[in-house]
Write an enzyme that holds these catalytic residues in place. Structure first.
Site, PDB file in Angstrom:
ATOM      1  N   GLU A 139     -25.796 -23.638 -22.623  1.00  0.00           N
ATOM      2  CA  GLU A 139     -26.587 -22.333 -22.625  1.00  0.00           C
ATOM      3  C   GLU A 139     -25.905 -21.471 -21.870  1.00  0.00           C
ATOM      4  O   GLU A 139     -26.406 -20.256 -21.849  1.00  0.00           O
ATOM      5  CB  GLU A 139     -27.912 -22.605 -22.248  1.00  0.00           C
ATOM      6  CG  GLU A 139     -28.626 -23.866 -23.170  1.00  0.00           C
ATOM      7  CD  GLU A 139     -30.161 -23.682 -23.550  1.00  0.00           C
ATOM      8  OE1 GLU A 139     -30.748 -23.218 -22.413  1.00  0.00           O
ATOM      9  OE2 GLU A 139     -30.657 -23.933 -24.647  1.00  0.00           O
ATOM     10  N   GLU A 140     -24.776 -21.623 -21.490  1.00  0.00           N
ATOM     11  CA  GLU A 140     -23.981 -20.542 -20.341  1.00  0.00           C
ATOM     12  C   GLU A 140     -22.851 -20.118 -21.199  1.00  0.00           C
ATOM     13  O   GLU A 140     -22.719 -19.753 -22.178  1.00  0.00           O
ATOM     14  CB  GLU A 140     -23.918 -20.896 -19.142  1.00  0.00           C
ATOM     15  CG  GLU A 140     -25.208 -21.341 -18.454  1.00  0.00           C
ATOM     16  CD  GLU A 140     -25.249 -21.594 -16.974  1.00  0.00           C
ATOM     17  OE1 GLU A 140     -24.423 -21.181 -16.164  1.00  0.00           O
ATOM     18  OE2 GLU A 140     -26.153 -22.288 -16.414  1.00  0.00           O
TER      19      GLU A 140
END
Lengths: 326, 326
Positions: A120-121
């Site tokens: 998610e980064e």
């Protein structure tokens, strides 16, 4: 003249004695003994090719034009995922006792690998990031020069990024000049705020060179902090119930630039953050005037921001894997 | 000595005569008569608060660390939308006859307003962007200093960004030094490539200071270009069927840095782009050696990249509207 000089000298000496007794210390500039490593780390820090999409770099969420943060409650990551917790500033982060809000990385080197591989980064893998770097001759040459090894590996990547990040300290704030004896460096209101900051008890946690960063504390010591953010804090690392909702005390250096505040990024106004902290950590209800004074003091903690040329990244080659936005 | 000086002078004169007859001209540096406007425009260019999310700035897709592009087939925009067309480089874009691939904006000022309000790019509105800037005292002061008006408006914003962008020319490439008479500035292979670039007919469209950017041409003059990209090209602006699939000829300055190539960003390798162009625009099938020579020449077009300090952005205030990632 001699007498005057003697007086000035006495003034300086007593200022130094004062500084030594204060709970806050001036930030010291960092001089790397390996400028080539710093330059390499700086390029990597700005290079979105360390992400799967080719769009997100370290600087996307720890933006060095914006106090080392993204000024969002939580960050935008790969595929527009919204992060679980507020991105802490990278400025002065070398002074922290550990990295991330829960301290799960022991240092900047260990931290730097996290976001690259977080789905998610930056959404990539370490292996793929290395594959990209290996195909770029200028990177290859820089890594060989700095590390003298045949192959690039993730340890070298995170070590170089960490070395660059160590340079991101912010000395010479008005408050530091005040600490060093220049009594006109901050306003009378800020001086009153500093006195209050100490007498109210803020310096119990916010002390030292970073004005924080050197202990874990429960968020809501006296009164619970209400939030929708599910972060467990330090207990996620230690497994101990007593550490539930304990977080690394954030640095207050450059706090004017690093809004919104708290681990959930829920509070945008510095005055509100001061008000909440006094209430839930210290059981104190501050008056508006006091809040304004402490806020005025906090704004004197903005130091010299990173100052360097925008880095130029070496181009990819025909064998470089392509970015993948999907 | 006198005789030698005379010879050197003759050499320079003949070099200048040569340059005057060449289809490509050296890039001239741009000296703004308003450095304050340039500085303001630079800050705006790097400021993600001109986007709805607070995450995307001009520099996100026209990254000045990466040849003024994002090195993706098409750009990532608000909510991870994928753009319809390859982001052209901002470098030397002031030399273009118009902006965007289809020339729908007459100049950089008109262009700069587009992405801010495009739902799939920065996703904002001009009115909201102005509202953000109006609440930031340092911006307010800069705009008043540069434009001497009570209120900030979108014309000022795009004018300042355009003035900064005009500084993003890239003089002093090896090829320009060669053009100016330094015959050792490029390799023999690149010299052969330049001769081929002219004799094959590439300079019919790729000429002038930007080596392109000064005409619209059909993509696929001799043979159709196959692509899944639905862009209609210039006909979308003129409404004329004859302009279907005509695009602004892109600059070849810094082409080594601005991959992937063509309006659909479908081709990653410069050699492949040369091969395709010769075939579909000129009806020529080049040999590998010729392609390598032309590619070697094209790589000499990389000029001096933007060189300035990373800008520091003034912080938001309590009245600044918050970013909205949704």
């Amino acid at each position: 003249m001699k007498r005057l000089y003697g007086l000035a000298l006495t003034g300086l000496l007593s200022a130094n004695v004062m500084a030594a007794q204060e709970p806050i210390e001036p930030v010291k500039a960092y001089q790397s003994d390996n400028p080539d490593k710093v330059e390499l780390g700086k390029k990597l820090y700005f290079d979105p090719r360390l992400s799967k999409s080719g769009f997100i770099s370290c600087n996307s969420c720890h933006n060095l034009s914006m106090g080392g943060t993204d000024n969002m409650p939580t960050s935008i990551g790969h595929n527009w995922a919204l992060g679980p917790i507020n991105a802490p500033t990278v400025l002065n982060s070398s002074l922290n006792l550990a990295q991330f809000w829960d301290g799960r990385a022991k240092d900047l080197k260990e931290q730097a690998g996290g976001p690259i591989a977080n789905p998610e980064e930056m959404g990539f893998t370490h292996a793929l990031a290395i594959e990209v770097l290996e195909t770029i001759p200028a990177y290859k040459a820089s890594f060989q020069q700095v590390y003298n090894k045949d192959m690039i590996d993730i340890d070298q990547v995170t070590d170089a990024i960490a070395e660059f990040e160590k340079t991101l300290v912010t000395p010479d704030s008005p408050f530091d000049r005040y600490l060093k004896g220049d009594k006109y460096a901050i306003s009378e209101q800020a001086q009153k705020g500093y006195a209050l900051f100490k007498s109210t008890g803020c310096t119990a946690c916010h002390n030292g060179e970073a004005v924080g960063g050197n202990s874990y504390q429960k968020m809501g010591v006296v009164k619970p902090y209400e939030t929708n953010n599910p972060a467990a804090g330090r207990s996620a690392v230690t497994g101990k119930e007593i550490d539930r909702f304990a977080f690394k005390v954030p640095t207050l250096r450059n706090i004017e630039l690093t809004y919104p505040y708290f681990h959930d990024g829920a509070v945008w106004k510095l005055e509100d953050a001061v008000d909440v902290m006094a209430e839930i950590q210290l059981g104190r209800k501050l008056e508006d005037q006091q809040i304004d004074q402490i806020t005025a003091f906090l704004k004197t903690l903005t130091g010299k921001q990173p100052s360097f040329q925008l880095p130029q990244l070496p181009p990819s080659t025909a064998s470089t894997p392509h970015p993948d936005a999907g």
